[in-house]
Design a protein around this motif. Sequence first.
Motif, PDB file in Angstrom:
ATOM      1  N   MET A  41      -8.442  28.835  65.414  1.00 41.23           N
ATOM      2  CA  MET A  41      -8.824  29.700  64.302  1.00 41.23           C
ATOM      3  C   MET A  41      -9.006  31.174  64.624  1.00 41.23           C
ATOM      4  O   MET A  41      -8.510  32.016  63.906  1.00 41.23           O
ATOM      5  CB  MET A  41     -10.075  29.160  63.626  1.00 41.23           C
ATOM      6  N   THR A  42      -9.748  31.457  65.703  1.00 38.74           N
ATOM      7  CA  THR A  42     -10.096  32.861  65.948  1.00 38.74           C
ATOM      8  C   THR A  42      -8.875  33.732  66.241  1.00 38.74           C
ATOM      9  O   THR A  42      -8.709  34.788  65.663  1.00 38.74           O
ATOM     10  CB  THR A  42     -11.115  33.019  67.096  1.00 38.74           C
TER      11      THR A  42
ATOM     12  N   THR B   2     -10.780  24.200  65.687  1.00 37.49           N
ATOM     13  CA  THR B   2     -11.473  25.499  65.741  1.00 37.49           C
ATOM     14  C   THR B   2     -10.870  26.411  66.807  1.00 37.49           C
ATOM     15  O   THR B   2     -10.925  27.631  66.682  1.00 37.49           O
ATOM     16  CB  THR B   2     -12.976  25.350  66.047  1.00 37.49           C
ATOM     17  N   SER B   3     -10.301  25.818  67.847  1.00 39.62           N
ATOM     18  CA  SER B   3      -9.680  26.605  68.915  1.00 39.62           C
ATOM     19  C   SER B   3      -8.539  27.469  68.403  1.00 39.62           C
ATOM     20  O   SER B   3      -8.193  28.473  68.996  1.00 39.62           O
ATOM     21  CB  SER B   3      -9.099  25.684  69.993  1.00 39.62           C
TER      22      SER B   3
ATOM     23  N   GLY C  98     -12.072  19.109  60.897  1.00 39.00           N
ATOM     24  CA  GLY C  98     -12.278  20.567  60.908  1.00 39.00           C
ATOM     25  C   GLY C  98     -11.472  21.239  59.827  1.00 39.00           C
ATOM     26  O   GLY C  98     -11.309  20.718  58.724  1.00 39.00           O
ATOM     27  N   TYR C  99     -10.964  22.405  60.166  1.00 38.93           N
ATOM     28  CA  TYR C  99     -10.188  23.154  59.203  1.00 38.93           C
ATOM     29  C   TYR C  99      -8.735  22.786  59.403  1.00 38.93           C
ATOM     30  O   TYR C  99      -7.949  23.577  59.882  1.00 38.93           O
ATOM     31  CB  TYR C  99     -10.425  24.647  59.402  1.00 38.93           C
TER      32      TYR C  99
END
Length: 278
Positions: free
Chosen positions: A155-156, A152-153, A183-184
């Motif tokens: 992703m943004t 997730t780190s 996760g993704y």
Amino acid sequence: AKQVGRNHFQFFVASIDQDIRERKHLEKDLSLALPNHELFVVYQPQIHLSSQRVVGAEALLRWQHPEKGLIPPDKFIPIAEANGAIVEIGQWVLDQACWQAAHWSREGMPIRIAVNLSAIQLRQESIVEDILDTLKRNKLTPGQLELEVTETSFMTNMKDAVDKLHKLRRAGISVAVDDFGTGYSSLTYLKQMPVQYLKIDQQFVRDLLNNEEDTRIANTIIDLGKSLNLTVIAEGVETAEQATYLNERGCQIGQGYYYSKPAIAREFERFVKTFHGH
Ligand code: C2E
Ligand code: CA
Ligand code: CA
Ligand code: CA
């Protein structure tokens, strides 16, 4: 039947309401946890499977609540991430862990220390500087620090994350992808991120050898690590059979209750001494 349905519904609303109040309480208490010295760090050994040496430790946060007792991180870290308190708390964990690892090195027990870095922390503009300052302040060699980040780190703001991790890498710090596969997951991340470690999530290790699908996923992650030249760490190792399988399959490092639960520093030291002695 309608009546039952409505009662169920009311009960449901009441329980959400209860959850929100509980969360508000915890949030308020959490703001005092650091100044009141209710937080502490425990360490879980990471074992190099083929040589049976303790090569590292993961630092894990604990909260001893004055009335509620020990509160698991899964319960309060999401709250700290939502209100931003994780920035200060995470920095405190990093400081504790770096001090401890430097201390262990001075005592003749040099190990790598793995610290969880929240996506919120990685987003901070000053994070690279903060981490490098923490190493200096505690006189810890950058090569002894490993940061565990989740997918997730990335992703943004992928570019921002890549830049920061490259800076940390250039300073000698290593990066592990935590909970890999949950996760993704994207191979793009792995290609662009300067990472050295892949951590197989415990959900794939738990039923290893009993569940064919989990075994295949674990195998795939190990092979992926091999082909990308990454060191693979399996977490949640609970049995000798799992450890043996992982070692034979080519996973280099294991972590889990089979070796030790996360423990306070003094117990961790005792573990290392007796483990090496056998
Ligand atoms: P994680 O980073 O995936 O950490 C591994 C979790 O698995 C830990 O739970 C550990 O105690 C547990 N574990 C290790 N070996 C075994 C095993 O053999 N069997 C089983 N059933 N469990 C095992 P813990 O300590 O409750 O931490 C939960 C999560 O809270 C961590 O998951 C991490 O996401 C988060 N966390 C903990 N400390 C910190 C911290 O300082 N900062 C941040 N950002 N997150 C943290
Ligand atoms: Ca972790
Ligand atoms: Ca993990
Ligand atoms: Ca996890």
